[in-house]
Design a protein around this motif. Structure first.
Motif, mmCIF file in Angstrom:
data_model
loop_
_atom_site.group_PDB
_atom_site.id
_atom_site.type_symbol
_atom_site.label_atom_id
_atom_site.label_comp_id
_atom_site.label_asym_id
_atom_site.label_seq_id
_atom_site.Cartn_x
_atom_site.Cartn_y
_atom_site.Cartn_z
ATOM 1 N N TYR A 1 0.827 -1.210 0.000
ATOM 2 C CA TYR A 1 0.000 0.000 0.000
ATOM 3 C C TYR A 1 0.855 1.251 0.000
ATOM 4 N N ARG B 1 2.338 7.510 4.139
ATOM 5 C CA ARG B 1 2.865 6.274 4.720
ATOM 6 C C ARG B 1 2.694 5.152 3.702
ATOM 7 N N HIS B 2 3.383 4.058 3.940
ATOM 8 C CA HIS B 2 3.372 2.973 2.967
ATOM 9 C C HIS B 2 3.747 1.679 3.639
ATOM 10 N N SER B 3 3.524 0.568 2.921
ATOM 11 C CA SER B 3 3.956 -0.722 3.446
ATOM 12 C C SER B 3 4.910 -1.401 2.471
#
Lengths: 325, 352
Positions: A171, A184-186
């Motif tokens: 994401y 933000r990220h994964s």
């Protein structure tokens, strides 16, 4: 002795009386408490003949009768309960029936005309719409890049796959104002996200997503190939497969045979292009001195690794070896 | 030399809980199954450690084996040490082919060029984690096996987890070796420290659940599941649901990473009623606030639902995993409106 004799006489007298009582009751009918027969039939051991024995017998029978009566009472209670429940349910059913009729009447009054059963009701239309929307969303998800608008921007989901197997999803949550920025990220930390963002995020979001998706899909593909190799061919590999986080350098050893002699091969697979799941270089080395013999085989193996998925290439090499032998 | 090693092994075994000694020794793999069967595990730990030491002496255990046992012990029980996180930078954009053998060579060479009296051992695990154990000596004495530093590094990442223990003077050398061996340019310490190594990894690798919004897979709307006791009526149900929703937004659905504390250093002006005029000089009021807990983030998450704090919680508390830090410095907020500052509201004085 005399006492015994007396008790025996008494017992006989009692038995005699009972028998006559039985015969007086009327032929054919089983006496209610067959005494002498009962004593023999039940096979119980009474502490002795005589009054005590007789009393014991009576006590036992009374006990059994008591149990039977209790059982009967319980069954009757149960029956009553069930009857009551049936009444309850019937009442509820009537209630609901009345409600339904009332609703229908109300609906009739509102509409004025009974709804045509052939036409789908509003409810079913809605359900169908929801179902097709869900299917649409699933299709978007399966294409690999899907997104959802959030309060401050967009949240993109990149789902990865390799040769038909769906693997992980990652994401990226973007802010739109004032500048496009990643909130933000994964994405795994070894994927060069900052570099890709610096190049494309401000100018061309589509390109950014496409490049990122390529990186992620390639990484996941390389990792999948390495996992498959370890899972299915660990007995053909000498030692363990050496890898790293990005799976862009894989090193392992295996044996080849030529002219019924075995030679060890060492393979170094370098994946220079991070957007590609095939190696750019496949370096095969063998023990010094044996190269002239095995040059052709080494070249063929190197070629296989560079053009086919790792586990498939290895599979074909193993099978070729076996067919050779 | 042998007795020192054997004694070291014995003391390492003594640290392990009695029920788990067998499993650890099996993982170590130095003693054979037959040898392990001869140990009586019903005796005291002291006795078991002596049996193991005896077997190791018979099998001529060397320093490498002893170091390996220590690495395995620390890998299974990493929470006995305090771990700090370091961040490395690099400027180049070339693809890095991380080769483990190269890395080991460079690391060893870098350290031993400055200090020859060290014991360095490496072990790689399946999740691409490289564990490095360094026992430090001095230019004049042999390495002391009881004075060890541990480094945990995942290849091709800019984060290094270091548990330096006693000797902090060797830290610069250690950091330099890491930078050179992993092909980075510089390294600095982050404001993130905890006993729980895996939680530190979760925070910097973003492995904790961040509650992203998606259309598909369809997210189930998290309705408060309570005991459906019809005799109990919730008068403030909507308030409860609001708090629950805000909490979910701040903390997400999944388990929180495990941190021991968060420390806030305040350098703000003391705000009071002007007529009281507490401080003669207008100096920043220095204050240190430290929240400690066996599981800090979970306890912060449960503050609002328990009614101990207002929801939403201050972003100073909820930003900890996102900002990857548990040391904060709060200075005066330079804003147009005088008297505006970050405020944390607690209903009672309480220990979190």
């Amino acid at each position: 002795m005399e006492e015994e004799h007396n008790s025996n006489e008494k017992e006989n007298a009692l038995c005699g009386r009972s028998l006559t009582a039985a015969s007086r009751d009327g032929g054919g009918r089983m006496p209610a408490a067959p005494l002498a027969q009962g004593k023999v039939e039940r096979g119980k051991v009474y502490s002795g003949d005589g009054v005590l024995g007789y009393l014991e017998m009576l006590e036992a029978q009374a006990h059994e009768l008591g149990l039977k009566q209790e059982e009967k009472e319980q069954q009757e209670k149960k029956l009553d309960r069930l009857k009551a429940r049936v009444q309850e349910l019937r009442a509820r059913r009537d209630e609901l029936r009345a409600k339904v009729e009332l609703q229908e009447k109300r609906l009739l009054d509102k509409e004025g005309v009974m709804a045509d059963p052939a036409q789908p009701s509003a409810q079913t239309v809605l359900e169908w719409k929801v179902k097709s929307l869900k299917a649409m969303l699933q299709v978007f998800y399966l294409t690999g890049i899907s997104g959802k608008l959030t309060k401050q921007g967009v949240c993109f989901c990149i789902s990865t796959a390799y040769e038909g197997t769906y693997l992980d999803s990652y994401y990226v949550d973007l802010l739109i104002k004032p500048l496009v920025k990643i909130q933000r990220h994964s994405v795994p930390v070894f994927i060069p996200l900052e570099q890709i963002a610096k190049k494309y995020l401000q100018t061309d979001i589509r390109r950014f997503l496409s490049v990122l998706s390529d990186h992620l899909n390639a990484y996941v593909g390389r990792r999948h190939q390495a996992d498959q190799l370890e899972e299915h061919f660990s007995d053909h590999i000498d030692g363990t497969l050496q890898r790293n986080s990005l799976c862009n350098l894989l090193v392992f050893n295996y044996t080849v045979s030529s002219n019924s002699k075995t030679f060890p091969f060492n393979v170094r697979l370098l994946y220079g292009d991070l957007c590609c799941s095939l190696p750019t270089e496949a370096i095969i080395s063998c023990t010094p001195g044996t190269l002239p013999l095995l040059a052709e085989m080494a070249a063929a193996h190197s070629n296989a690794f560079r053009h086919m998925a790792l586990h498939k290439a290895f599979d074909s090499l193993i099978n070729a070896k076996e067919s050779q032998n | 030399m042998d007795e020192v090693i054997v004694e070291y092994i014995r003391r390492t075994v003594l640290k392990i809980p009695r029920d788990e000694i067998m499993a650890v020794l099996q993982k170590w793999g130095f003693l054979s199954e037959a040898q392990l069967q001869t140990i009586n595990f019903r005796q005291t730990k002291e006795g078991i450690s002596h049996s193991v030491a005896q077997l190791c002496e018979e099998s001529s255990a060397d320093l490498k084996q002893a170091a390996l046992l220590d690495i395995i012990y620390n890998h299974i029980y990493p929470n006995k040490r305090v771990w700090s996180v370091y961040h490395m930078n690099k400027t180049g954009e070339e693809t890095d082919f991380f080769d483990f053998r190269d890395f080991k060579k460079k690391f060893r060479r870098q350290i031993q060029s400055a200090l020859i009296n060290v014991t360095i051992n490496f072990r790689e695990y399946e999740d691409n984690a490289i564990w490095i154990r360094i026992a430090w000596g001095t230019p004049y004495t042999k390495p002391n096996q009881y004075k060890t530093s541990y480094v945990v590094y995942h290849s091709q990442t800019p984060y290094v987890f270091i548990s330096a223990s006693v000797l902090r003077s060797n830290l610069p050398l250690l950091c330099q070796a890491m930078v050179v061996a992993s092909n980075y340019h510089d390294i600095h310490e982050m404001e993130l420290r905890s006993h729980c190594l895996n939680s530190l990894k979760d925070i910097v690798f973003k492995r904790y659940s961040q509650n992203f919004q998606t259309n598909y897979p369809l997210q189930e709307r998290n309705v408060l599941t309570e005991n459906v006791d019809l005799r109990i009526n919730d008068e403030n149900r909507s308030e409860k649901e609001r708090i629950y929703r805000l909490n979910q937004e701040s903390f997400g659905n999944g388990p929180q990473p495990k941190l021991d504390f968060a420390q806030y250093k305040l350098e703000t002006m003391f705000k009071s009623d002007p007529k009281w005029d507490v401080l003669e000089k207008k100096e920043p009021f220095r204050c240190l606030v430290k929240f400690s807990s066996p599981h800090l983030l979970e306890s912060l998450k449960s503050l609002a639902p328990a009614g101990l704090a207002d929801a939403p919680l201050s972003p100073l508390l909820t930003c900890i995993p996102q900002k990857a830090r548990n040391y904060f410095k709060i200075r005066e907020k330079k804003s147009l409106h005088p008297g505006s500052f970050m405020q944390i509201t607690f209903k009672d004085h309480c220990r979190v």
